[in-house]
Design an enzyme around this catalytic site. Structure first.
Site, PDB file in Angstrom:
ATOM      1  N   LYS A 276       0.833  -1.209   0.000  1.00 39.31           N
ATOM      2  CA  LYS A 276       0.000   0.000   0.000  1.00 39.31           C
ATOM      3  C   LYS A 276       0.864   1.253   0.000  1.00 39.31           C
ATOM      4  O   LYS A 276       0.449   2.305  -0.512  1.00 39.31           O
ATOM      5  CB  LYS A 276      -0.969  -0.012   1.185  1.00 39.31           C
ATOM      6  CG  LYS A 276      -0.310  -0.133   2.568  1.00 39.31           C
ATOM      7  CD  LYS A 276      -0.025   1.183   3.231  1.00 39.31           C
ATOM      8  CE  LYS A 276       0.652   0.997   4.571  1.00 39.31           C
ATOM      9  NZ  LYS A 276       0.941   2.273   5.248  1.00 39.31           N
TER      10      LYS A 276
ATOM     11  N   THR B 125      -3.636   5.560   3.618  1.00 41.12           N
ATOM     12  CA  THR B 125      -2.309   6.009   3.200  1.00 41.12           C
ATOM     13  C   THR B 125      -2.360   6.808   1.903  1.00 41.12           C
ATOM     14  O   THR B 125      -1.518   7.678   1.676  1.00 41.12           O
ATOM     15  CB  THR B 125      -1.380   4.790   3.033  1.00 41.12           C
ATOM     16  OG1 THR B 125      -1.463   3.981   4.203  1.00 41.12           O
ATOM     17  CG2 THR B 125       0.063   5.202   2.856  1.00 41.12           C
TER      18      THR B 125
END
Length: 334
Positions: A191, A248
């Site tokens: 990610k 994120t």
């Protein structure tokens, strides 16, 4: 009384996790490499450098003596950057006693080997103690302030994962457990790469449609890789996958997203790291994720494009052009 814990790594995330353990009643020692900074934390009762305003509970103390921190703990939580995990474990190995468990809150892959966190733990410590990993959508500042947060703790030893989840769970903090180490770790590492890509796109003002497409297709890439490596699809639809990816990619507290924004403004990788002034895990993870994709024959075009930018082979504009000109295809393929 709750089990005593030692948190190894006094950065923002380690400090926040130590605060949560102590908040829930565990006598907790926070250890880092800089004795002067630890002494300042203990005197100020906060980590003024990384988490100003997040005050230490009475059961949390900063400690410069690693041997004492390990000796007094029932279990350890390691919150160092992933690229120093092996060295940290080697330092801990002669200090550990039988029965002490380890949870690693390191989101990344080992540089050059591409090994997952649990594989590094197995190599250094063998199988003579319970261990697991912690991941999920967790900005340290919000966790340190006690804002609602949720994580996943994964371990092949489910009773150990459940035990550690209960140490953290409460006061707005939700801790779930899982046996899917691979899925949780791939989600936590990959990610960061996607967040750099989204940051680049947002830095180029490509709009909300592009952001949503990159997050969605990024999740598809991560899921393909995790499944190829033995992880579970449902894990990547949970906190350690989609949850951490969305967090994120969409908030400027993310160092990886900020890296992408700075790259889009024309900064070099080193200039951006100097401006962010903390470890940007996605920079180190990107080539390792790419190598894993090649090893397991998984198509990861966003990862390829981000690697091209980080290595200097592509400009941000060229990376976007490469992704935008890929041929049409079915969204779901076998």
């Amino acid at each position: 009384m709750n089990s005593a814990a030692a948190v190894i790594g006094a950065g923002s995330f380690g400090t926040a996790l130590a605060i949560q353990l102590a908040r829930r009643g565990s006598p907790t020692l926070l250890w880092g490499r800089d004795g002067d900074k630890l002494a300042a934390m203990e005197a100020a009762r906060e980590n003024a450098q990384y988490l100003p305003g997040c005050h230490f509970p009475v059961k949390l103390h900063a400690h410069a003596d690693l041997a004492a921190a390990v000796r007094d703990a029932d279990d350890l939580l390691i919150a160092t950057p992933s690229h120093v995990l092996r060295a940290t474990l080697e330092q801990l190995k002669p200090l550990l006693r039988d029965g002490q468990g380890i949870i690693a809150a390191c989101k990344g892959l080992e540089p050059h080997s591409g090994k997952l966190v649990h594989e590094v733990i197995e190599e250094v410590l063998a199988h003579d103690r319970p261990f697991g990993v912690l991941s999920g959508p967790t900005f340290a500042k919000e966790l340190g302030l006690g804002l609602p947060t949720a994580v996943t703790i994964a371990s092949a030893d489910e009773p150990f994962a459940e035990k550690f989840a209960h140490l953290l769970h409460g006061d707005g903090f939700r801790a779930y457990w899982s046996e899917d180490l691979t899925g949780v770790e791939i989600g936590g590492a990959a990610k960061n790469v996607m967040a750099i890509g989204v940051g680049i796109a947002d830095g180029m003002s490509l709009g909300a449609n592009t952001r949503a497409a990159l997050i969605t297709r990024g999740l598809a890439e991560i899921m393909r890789l995790a499944i190829a490596m033995g992880g579970k699809a449902e894990t990547l639809m949970g906190l350690a996958g989609m949850g951490d990816l969305v967090l994120t990619c969409t908030d400027n507290q993310s160092r990886n997203r900020r890296m992408g924004l700075l790259l889009a403004q024309g900064r070099s990788v080193q200039e951006a790291i100097a401006e962010i002034r903390q470890v940007v895990e996605g920079v180190k993870a990107a080539p390792e994720v790419r190598r894993l994709a090649q090893r397991f024959a998984v198509d990861m075009p966003i990862t390829e494009a981000v690697n091209g930018v980080l290595s200097g082979q592509l400009s941000a504009v060229e990376a976007v052009r490469v992704l935008a000109t890929r041929p049409a295809r079915a969204e779901i393929t076998d």
